[in-house]
Enzyme design. Structure first.
Site, PDB file in Angstrom:
ATOM      1  N   PRO A   3       0.837  -1.203   0.000  1.00 40.91           N
ATOM      2  CG  PRO A   3       0.036  -0.987   2.184  1.00 40.91           C
ATOM      3  CD  PRO A   3       0.751  -1.944   1.274  1.00 40.91           C
ATOM      4  CE  LYS A   4       2.587   7.290  -3.695  1.00 40.93           C
ATOM      5  NZ  LYS A   4       2.228   8.392  -2.774  1.00 40.93           N
ATOM      6  CB  VAL A   5       1.340   4.140   4.123  1.00 41.68           C
ATOM      7  CG1 VAL A   5       0.828   4.755   5.413  1.00 41.68           C
ATOM      8  CG2 VAL A   5       1.169   2.621   4.148  1.00 41.68           C
TER       9      VAL A   5
END
Length: 560
Positions: A123-125
């Site tokens: 995930p691209k936090v």
């Protein structure tokens, strides 16, 4: 990290399609527009980095930054001068942050994956990037991303975040880690809840003094261990064992763009402990840390989620006149995609509302989708230097105008045709605004019922109407001739509700004309003001003429 991503121009350009048109500006105006936007972005940047305060939503900043780059490319400006964040930090990163290149769609992801193996999706936090430095098993330094080479000393703040391990052992005892400090959430569903300005909130917590308690709600997602174990599974295993568990929990191997899309959709639509704005696809094997430089991380890419709202340029302002003469304002937009909807127009509202918004061509507005996918304006995010606003129509339109077609009556006349064809009136099935416009343009209607005089041959000769369409319409017109009297009166715009008309019980034009204001006032939902408007409508010469015309065509209730 929002502003830090600006260090590489290409990272911004995903917001704009390659075919985005250059503005038709003089050199002087181009310089002025670019300078003003640069200045505004610099002010927002300074507020964000120096004070930890976000004066504008993250997505708005990103999209306006991309707009600036596009303008600079159009007019030969320096596309790099103002994009880097202000560097107040002087602490060098042991290993530079590379940034991540963003890809526009699944096809681009597939192309990038084609010649690579050992691929993983994470995930691209959405938070702020940080470097954590461990020496002899202790956390000795925490550095904000800054410009990728140097940043702020965040060591004292990070030591107050319980979720960040303060000590490590084994291979991690002497390590440099890169990751994202984020705000913990309980089942955050990105598609429903959006970004919630998460990056700015975290940045504010890290910037402000005397906010120890708020740091308890932060955590960290480690996405890079430069010069760590050679394989991704081993890196993830050791990170998890040291207390950095999110990376292992939310890293999945992928072999195709279909795999990436499946995981991306799942993370977008299910509850996660953090806000995300997309996914990152990376190779398990990474170059040696000595080769890492800002903007040169070719072993990873991002595929972002579609924004909940997008910045759109206003290309024009039009005024629409409804059947009752009410004027509404519509803004034409340079097309933007929201979900799977291509948005080219948005309703502004009344003239008064438009004046309050102060929207002119060249302005940029934030547009999102309301219920049932209807575009709406959220805010004006940027105003053009030139305020060329069209003048709205005067007060020439009202509920008793434009039953007959004239040059100044085109819009209200069409609106009346659309109304009479609706289910609330005559229910002309298969006819919308576009169809009425075609008929009116081809046959030059005199008034709102002129279509009743069209022959089957004339319908078949209408440009754009197929033989089948003409046949269906002819059938519809014949059905409409036998609609009840009350439907025809509704089509003529009588200012009464259908319930009041049914309670009245009149079945002929003569009966209706004979009624007094006092009579109308006694009907349900009909007060003194509405009764007065009914009398004004009844006595209007155009209404009387239409009644006579319908009588000559032997329409129900109008014949003597």
């Amino acid at each position: 990290m929002r502003r830090g991503k600006s260090i590489v121009l290409s990272l911004l350009l995903w917001h704009f399609p390659v075919w985005a048109a250059c503005p038709d500006w003089s050199p002087a105006r181009a310089n002025d527009e670019i300078a003003r936007l640069q200045q505004q972005l610099a002010q927002w940047n300074d507020s964000y980095w120096q004070q930890g305060v976000s004066a504008v939503d993250d997505s708005v900043y990103d999209q306006l930054s991309a707009q600036l780059v596009q303008w600079q490319r159009c007019f030969g400006g320096d596309t790099g001068a103002e994009l880097a964040p202000p560097v107040s930090g002087s602490l060098p990163h042991p290993v530079p942050h590379t940034g991540v290149r963003k890809l526009a769609d699944k096809q681009a992801v597939q192309q990038w994956m084609r010649k690579r193996s050992d691929l993983w999706v994470q995930p691209k936090v959405d938070g702020v990037a940080v470097t954590l430095v461990y020496r002899d098993g202790r956390l000795v330094s925490a550095i904000s991303r800054g410009n990728g080479l140097k940043g702020e000393d965040w060591t004292q703040k990070v030591r107050l975040i319980p979720a960040v391990p303060q000590s490590t052992k084994g291979a991690l005892a002497n390590s440099t880690l890169q990751g994202e400090i984020f705000l913990l959430h309980d089942n955050h569903i990105q598609r429903q809840m959006g970004g919630m300005n998460a990056r700015s909130k975290v940045a504010g917590m890290m910037m402000r003094q005397n906010n120890t308690s708020s740091l308890q709600s932060l955590s960290v997602f480690i996405w890079a261990w430069p010069d760590g174990p050679a394989t991704m599974p081993e890196r993830l295993r050791q990170l998890s064992g040291a207390g950095f568990g999110f990376a292992q929990q939310y890293s999945q191997p992928v072999k195709s763009a279909d795999d990436v899309e499946r995981v991306r959709t799942a993370w977008w639509t299910t509850g996660l402990p953090f806000v995300t704005d997309g996914v990152v696809v990376r190779t398990g094997k990474e170059p040696e840390a000595r080769h890492w430089m800002p903007g040169q991380g070719d072993w990873l890419v991002a595929w972002k989620y579609p924004p909940v709202a997008k910045v759109a340029e206003v290309t024009g302002v039009q005024f629409a006149v409804g059947k009752s003469g009410k004027i509404s304002v519509v803004a034409s937009l340079a097309p933007v995609m929201l979900d799977d909807k291509r948005v080219k127009r948005v309703n502004v509202g009344s003239v008064r509302r438009w004046e309050e918004w102060d929207i002119a061509p060249g302005d940029h507005i934030l547009v999102s989708l309301a219920g049932q996918g209807i575009p709406r304006i959220d805010k004006v995010v940027w105003r053009s230097t030139q305020r060329d606003k069209p003048a709205p129509p005067g007060n020439r339109y009202n509920a008793l105008t434009c039953f007959y077609a004239t040059e100044v009556c085109q819009e209200q006349f069409i609106a009346r045709l659309v109304w009479l064809g609706s289910k609330e009136a005559l229910e002309v099935d298969g006819m919308g605004e576009a169809g009425w416009r075609v008929l009116h343009q081809a046959h030059r209607f005199e008034h709102i019922f002129s279509w009743l005089a069209l022959t089957q041959e004339q319908l078949q000769a209408t440009p754009g109407f197929s033989k089948e369409k003409s046949k269906q319409l002819w059938h519809q017109f014949n059905l409409v001739r036998h609609r009840p009297f009350i439907r025809w009166v509704m089509a003529m715009g009588i200012p009464l509700t259908q319930g009041a008309l049914k309670a009245n019980g009149d079945r002929s034009w003569g009966q209706l004309l004979a009624r007094t204001a006092e009579y109308w006032q006694q009907l349900p939902t009909t007060g003194e003001g509405r009764a007065r408007r009914v009398i004004q409508w009844r006595d209007n010469p155009e209404i009387r003429a239409l009644g006579n015309w319908l009588a000559a065509r032997h329409i129900n209730g109008f014949s003597p």
